[in-house]
Each structure stands twice: as C-alpha cells, then as structure tokens.
Design an enzyme around this catalytic site. Structure first.
Site, short mmCIF file in Angstrom:
data_model
loop_
_atom_site.label_atom_id
_atom_site.label_comp_id
_atom_site.label_asym_id
_atom_site.label_seq_id
_atom_site.Cartn_x
_atom_site.Cartn_y
_atom_site.Cartn_z
N GLN A 1 1.01 -1.19 0.08
CA GLN A 1 -0.20 0.04 0.14
C GLN A 1 0.77 1.28 0.02
O GLN A 1 0.41 2.22 -0.54
CB GLN A 1 -0.79 0.10 1.20
CG GLN A 1 -1.89 1.40 1.11
CD GLN A 1 -2.84 1.21 0.07
OE1 GLN A 1 -3.15 0.24 -0.48
NE2 GLN A 1 -3.26 2.15 -0.28
N HIS B 1 -15.59 -0.91 -5.25
CA HIS B 1 -14.74 -1.39 -3.96
C HIS B 1 -15.97 -1.77 -3.21
O HIS B 1 -16.48 -1.18 -2.52
CB HIS B 1 -14.12 -0.23 -3.62
CG HIS B 1 -13.29 -0.48 -2.40
ND1 HIS B 1 -11.91 -0.17 -1.91
CD2 HIS B 1 -13.78 -0.70 -1.00
CE1 HIS B 1 -11.50 -0.35 -0.71
NE2 HIS B 1 -12.70 -0.57 0.08
N ALA C 1 -5.55 5.27 0.05
CA ALA C 1 -5.24 5.21 1.32
C ALA C 1 -3.75 5.25 1.63
O ALA C 1 -2.99 4.74 1.01
CB ALA C 1 -5.94 4.07 2.04
N ASP D 1 -11.69 -5.22 -4.89
CA ASP D 1 -11.99 -4.09 -6.18
C ASP D 1 -12.33 -4.96 -7.19
O ASP D 1 -11.83 -6.25 -7.45
CB ASP D 1 -10.83 -3.53 -6.56
CG ASP D 1 -10.45 -2.32 -5.44
OD1 ASP D 1 -11.42 -1.88 -4.81
OD2 ASP D 1 -9.13 -1.95 -5.52
N HIS E 1 -7.82 -2.69 2.29
CA HIS E 1 -7.39 -3.91 1.55
C HIS E 1 -6.54 -4.74 2.38
O HIS E 1 -6.34 -5.94 2.39
CB HIS E 1 -6.78 -3.42 0.45
CG HIS E 1 -7.71 -2.81 -1.04
ND1 HIS E 1 -8.18 -4.04 -1.48
CD2 HIS E 1 -8.16 -1.92 -1.18
CE1 HIS E 1 -8.90 -3.38 -2.55
NE2 HIS E 1 -9.08 -2.03 -2.20
N GLU F 1 -16.44 5.27 -5.14
CA GLU F 1 -15.90 4.02 -5.96
C GLU F 1 -16.86 3.03 -5.82
O GLU F 1 -17.06 2.10 -5.02
CB GLU F 1 -14.70 3.44 -4.56
CG GLU F 1 -13.54 4.34 -4.77
CD GLU F 1 -12.23 3.90 -4.20
OE1 GLU F 1 -12.46 2.51 -3.62
OE2 GLU F 1 -11.23 4.62 -4.04
N SER G 1 -5.55 1.28 4.66
CA SER G 1 -6.38 0.74 3.65
C SER G 1 -7.14 -0.39 4.05
O SER G 1 -6.63 -1.34 4.54
CB SER G 1 -5.23 0.34 2.44
OG SER G 1 -6.05 -0.23 1.39
ZN LIG Z 1 -10.39 -0.66 -3.43
#
Ligand SMILES: [Zn+2]
Length: 253
Positions: A136, A222, A162, A176, A169, A219, A167
């Site tokens: 990230q 996401h 982020a 995503d 993630h 988004e 994040s």
């Molecule tokens: Zn994302």
C-alpha cells in the site's frame, strides 16, 4: 460549556439518551453544530464520534483487534504495520485477474457471488484484494516524483488512495471488482453489484454523495465483506459503514 448559547446546550442535552452519545465529546458536538448548523444533532454526534470535526489523519488511533470481521478502517483508524490476516486464501482463477488473496469467509462469499452472477450473464473478476502495508505504501506513493510538494501531493492523493495502514485492503476483507472507473456504475456488472452484493455479505464502502464522511471519491468497484447479516443491516440503514459502526457497533466494543 458556558461559552455556548444555553439554547444550544439544551438541545444537545436532549440527545444525551442516545447510546452513542459521549459526554466527553460535548464541547466538540456544540462547536461542530455551530459550524454545521444544517446537520441534525444525530449527524453531529455521529460525525464528531467518527472524528470528522478534525481534519482527516488527525488523532489517528491504532486498531487493537484487526482480525475482527467488523473492523472499521478509515482515515482516523489505522491497522498495525505488520498486520497480515492469518487465513488468506487465493481466489479461484475464474473469479480473479491474476493471483488475489482474501480471508477465508470473504473468499468463499465472493466466489459464490461470482458464480451466481455468471448464471445471470454477469461476469465479475477481482482485480485487487489483499494488499500488505508495504504494498500500500508503494500504491500511495506511486505518483510521487522528486521535488513535489508533499502537502499538495497528499491532498490530491488522499481522495483516491489510502495512506499505508489505512487501507481496507490490508484487512483481507475487501475486493475491487472489474474496473477502477466511476463509469463502472452504469455497466450491467456495476448495477448488479450495487443491487445484489449485500445479499452475499458485501457492501459498497465508498458511496456517491458520502465523500465528506468516507474521505474518498465514489468507488463503485470497491466492496467490503461484513457477512450476510451485518451487510444487510448496513445496506438497509442507508448509512456509510463509518456511521453505522459508530452508532451501533462501537458502543458494543
Ligand atoms: Zn479498493
């Protein structure tokens, strides 16, 4: 409290019975309401509890239970640098572009969702899922070039990416799907996801019109896994997960 108008204090105190009312935040509630008079008291209290009365990335707290399925990650809450979920698993090839990892439960739910969608002629593919802190960091600074003003870089980059540790993630619960363009919302796949993903345990984490709360541009690709029960509650509430967590989950922690 004497600095504030008595009428305003009286109005606020009527909300003291709300389960998410935090007495130590009273001064912040009052001064935020003065700056944002169009917000309801419920919104004021929720937003201040999230931290939104202060700029993004101030008073950041480090999350102590990063493995919880309900974990909230945002610009005020960060994951430990070395946090990597223990139950990451590769997503089936048919449902991803290249090798992607999700936590066990999220991986199964995602594959079931892809399979059901495919039966309806909708093709879904993970294009990004688990991302480590270090990865990230590379993503966030990808557009950095020597000599750039760091404040300006961050101001622009923060809308779409982020900072490391912040994040979603990194939780291994986020994916995503298909396309990183806002026009994705107008595709059959984007529309299908917006309407059906919550039935499989996923929520659209950064909705349109909620940028001031989430801190991110819309988004439509996401999605965050929360489990079926919770995702349905969040979906029906019409709230962002930041608001939902603050109102109904944080008080249980
Ligand atoms: Zn994302």
């Amino acid at each position: 409290m004497e600095d504030f108008l008595p009428g305003l204090v009286g109005e606020l105190r009527k909300c003291a019975c709300l389960p998410y009312y935090i007495r130590e935040n009273e001064k912040r509630y009052l001064s935020y309401k003065l700056h944002q008079p169009s917000l309801s008291w419920e919104e004021v209290i929720t937003f201040v509890n999230i931290g939104l009365d202060r700029p993004f990335y101030t008073d950041v707290c480090q999350i102590t239970s990063p493995n919880q399925l309900t974990v909230l990650i945002n610009k005020y809450r960060r994951l430990p640098r070395d946090f990597i979920p223990g139950d990451l698993e590769p997503i089936d090839d048919q449902c991803s572009e290249g090798q992607m990892l999700l936590r066990h439960q999220a991986r199964i739910a995602f594959e079931v969702m892809c399979c059901d969608a495919r039966k309806q002629g909708i093709e879904l593919k993970a294009i990004s899922s688990f991302r480590s802190y270090v990865y990230q960091q590379q993503v966030y600074y990808r557009k950095w070039t020597e000599g750039m003003d760091i404040d300006q870089y961050q101001a622009e980059r923060d809308r779409v990416s982020a900072r490391p540790g912040h994040s979603e993630h990194q939780t291994g619960l986020t994916v995503d799907i298909n396309d990183l363009e806002q026009t994705f919302e107008n595709t059959v796949e984007g529309r299908w996801l917006a309407a059906n993903s919550y039935c499989y345990g996923f929520i659209l984490r950064y909705p349109k019109g909620k940028e001031h709360i989430t801190g991110y541009d819309y988004e439509p690709w996401h999605f965050r896994y929360l489990g079926k029960k919770l995702s349905q509650l969040v979906y029906r509430s019409g709230l962002t997960y930041d608001e939902f967590y603050t109102r109904y989950l944080e008080i249980l922690m």
